[in-house]
Design an enzyme around this catalytic site. Structure first.
Site, PDB file in Angstrom:
ATOM      1  N   GLY A  43       0.836  -1.097   0.038  1.00 55.75           N
ATOM      2  CA  GLY A  43      -0.045   0.113  -0.121  1.00 55.75           C
ATOM      3  C   GLY A  43       0.984   1.225  -0.044  1.00 55.75           C
ATOM      4  O   GLY A  43       0.664   2.303  -1.106  1.00 55.75           O
ATOM      5  N   CYS A  44       1.803   1.519   0.724  1.00 55.37           N
ATOM      6  CA  CYS A  44       2.762   2.424   0.820  1.00 55.37           C
ATOM      7  C   CYS A  44       3.687   2.606  -0.368  1.00 55.37           C
ATOM      8  O   CYS A  44       3.511   3.756  -0.854  1.00 55.37           O
ATOM      9  CB  CYS A  44       3.470   2.390   1.999  1.00 55.37           C
ATOM     10  SG  CYS A  44       2.828   2.353   3.803  1.00 55.37           S
ATOM     11  N   SER A  45       3.908   1.668  -0.817  1.00 55.43           N
ATOM     12  CA  SER A  45       4.381   1.747  -2.371  1.00 55.43           C
ATOM     13  C   SER A  45       3.642   2.461  -3.522  1.00 55.43           C
ATOM     14  O   SER A  45       4.185   3.205  -4.033  1.00 55.43           O
ATOM     15  CB  SER A  45       5.116   0.412  -2.725  1.00 55.43           C
ATOM     16  OG  SER A  45       6.171   0.024  -1.945  1.00 55.43           O
TER      17      SER A  45
END
Length: 152
Positions: A43-45
């Protein structure tokens, strides 16, 4: 979460190059300050890549994008290089800004309760006042939602 219309808490943290960066360095510009949990997680990527993909558009609006997590400077270097991230990533291992912006909260994951960063974005105006608070944002739509807000 902090409220729109209040002064954004200042901080001084190391960026991915080990340089000290303070919020006050960006007075006179809009700041998109987004908090995320960890480098190199799916998700953060996706969230970081969406901000990177829209970076030119943010720049054309004189807006600065800053990502903050508790990861180390070394982790941020690898993350920024892996995804060619053109914006500032700040390392907050002591949770200075993370707690000041009230994004260190209780989270539930598969029934397990733990403390962690709740994915959130603050838009800060040119005078250092919080203009918009976006709590519990979605990684795939956060950058587009911020752009839509800035264009409105």
């Amino acid at each position: 979460m902090l409220s729109a219309g209040t002064k954004a808490p200042d901080f001084s943290l190391k960026d991915q190059f080990g340089k000290d960066v303070s919020l006050t360095d960006f007075l006179g510009k809009k700041v998109v300050l987004y908090f995320y949990s960890r480098d190199n997680t799916p998700g953060c990527s996706r969230q970081a890549c969406a901000f990177a993909g829209a970076y030119e558009e943010f720049m054309s609006m004189d807006a600065v994008v800053i990502g903050v997590s508790k990861d180390s400077v070394a982790s941020h270097v690898k993350f920024a290089e892996k995804y060619s991230l053109p914006f500032v990533l700040l390392s907050d291992p002591e949770l200075e800004a993370i707690k000041a912006y009230d994004v260190w909260q209780e989270k539930k994951n598969y029934g397990k309760v733990s403390m962690g960063v709740v994915r959130s974005t603050y838009i800060i105006d040119e005078q250092g006042i919080i203009e918009k608070v976006m709590p519990k944002v979605k990684p795939d739509t956060n950058a587009a939602d911020v752009l839509n807000y800035l264009k409105a």
